[in-house]
Scaffold this motif. Sequence first.
Motif, PDB file in Angstrom:
ATOM      1  N   CYS A  93      35.500  43.567  41.377  1.00 16.60           N
ATOM      2  CA  CYS A  93      35.807  44.501  40.527  1.00 16.60           C
ATOM      3  C   CYS A  93      37.449  44.574  40.483  1.00 16.60           C
ATOM      4  O   CYS A  93      38.067  44.133  41.584  1.00 16.60           O
ATOM      5  CB  CYS A  93      35.344  45.689  40.820  1.00 16.60           C
ATOM      6  SG  CYS A  93      35.453  46.529  42.500  1.00 16.60           S
ATOM      7  N   GLU A  95      39.275  47.023  41.421  1.00 18.06           N
ATOM      8  CA  GLU A  95      39.878  47.598  42.876  1.00 18.06           C
ATOM      9  C   GLU A  95      39.551  46.445  44.058  1.00 18.06           C
ATOM     10  O   GLU A  95      40.626  46.354  44.943  1.00 18.06           O
ATOM     11  CB  GLU A  95      38.788  48.663  43.098  1.00 18.06           C
ATOM     12  CG  GLU A  95      39.480  49.654  44.395  1.00 18.06           C
ATOM     13  CD  GLU A  95      38.428  50.782  44.688  1.00 18.06           C
ATOM     14  OE1 GLU A  95      38.168  51.104  45.966  1.00 18.06           O
ATOM     15  OE2 GLU A  95      37.663  51.272  43.770  1.00 18.06           O
ATOM     16  N   HIS A  96      38.639  45.820  43.946  1.00 11.63           N
ATOM     17  CA  HIS A  96      38.546  44.915  45.094  1.00 11.63           C
ATOM     18  C   HIS A  96      39.352  43.497  45.053  1.00 11.63           C
ATOM     19  O   HIS A  96      39.653  42.759  45.784  1.00 11.63           O
ATOM     20  CB  HIS A  96      36.984  44.511  45.310  1.00 11.63           C
ATOM     21  CG  HIS A  96      36.630  45.669  46.071  1.00 11.63           C
ATOM     22  ND1 HIS A  96      35.530  46.197  45.533  1.00 11.63           N
ATOM     23  CD2 HIS A  96      36.657  46.469  47.232  1.00 11.63           C
ATOM     24  CE1 HIS A  96      35.006  47.326  46.473  1.00 11.63           C
ATOM     25  NE2 HIS A  96      35.631  47.422  47.322  1.00 11.63           N
ATOM     26  N   GLY A  99      43.199  45.804  45.102  1.00 13.60           N
ATOM     27  CA  GLY A  99      43.298  46.900  45.892  1.00 13.60           C
ATOM     28  C   GLY A  99      43.532  46.626  47.453  1.00 13.60           C
ATOM     29  O   GLY A  99      43.999  45.276  47.672  1.00 13.60           O
ATOM     30  N   SER A 102      41.243  43.524  49.381  1.00  9.73           N
ATOM     31  CA  SER A 102      40.899  42.352  48.358  1.00  9.73           C
ATOM     32  C   SER A 102      41.271  41.073  49.250  1.00  9.73           C
ATOM     33  O   SER A 102      42.150  41.161  50.270  1.00  9.73           O
ATOM     34  CB  SER A 102      41.968  42.521  47.318  1.00  9.73           C
ATOM     35  OG  SER A 102      43.355  42.191  47.658  1.00  9.73           O
TER      36      SER A 102
END
Length: 156
Positions: A93, A95-96, A99, A102
Amino acid sequence: MEFKYSPYTKEQQLGKKPVKRKGKKRHGETVKGRKIPSKTVRGRITKAEYIEALRRNGDYCYICGTTLNLEAHHVRFRSAGGRGKWRNIRFLCAEHHRGKYSPHQNEQLRKELEKLHEKLYGPWFWADKYDLFKAGLIQNTTDEEFEKFMEGEEKS
């Protein structure tokens, strides 16, 4: 005001000399008489590779399992020679992917993903047919020869 065709180039019309670019050309290389595309081209994820990665690896974030805002992540980074093939793609995703937690920020997670793909697809999971050809592992740069080699690696 009427437009008139002028057979002169824009540089000639404006009285400028064309700019000559210095530095390396990004046209790839030639190995054993075969033209090898540039790293940039080989690192791109095509639509076909994207769809195959979705089919094989699932359409969810590897970390949290969400199906929203998915992005294709190169398991072995392009800067480290990773290619845009489906065996080198895992979905995360947004975010990962970008972010704090990650693979770009967390080396342990990056290594975990690389180990997973190496276990699933063999040590050449990150490569394309040109890498295998340059390494002398396949005789030709055909897709058939590449897939035959990779399928053999997966079974090992």
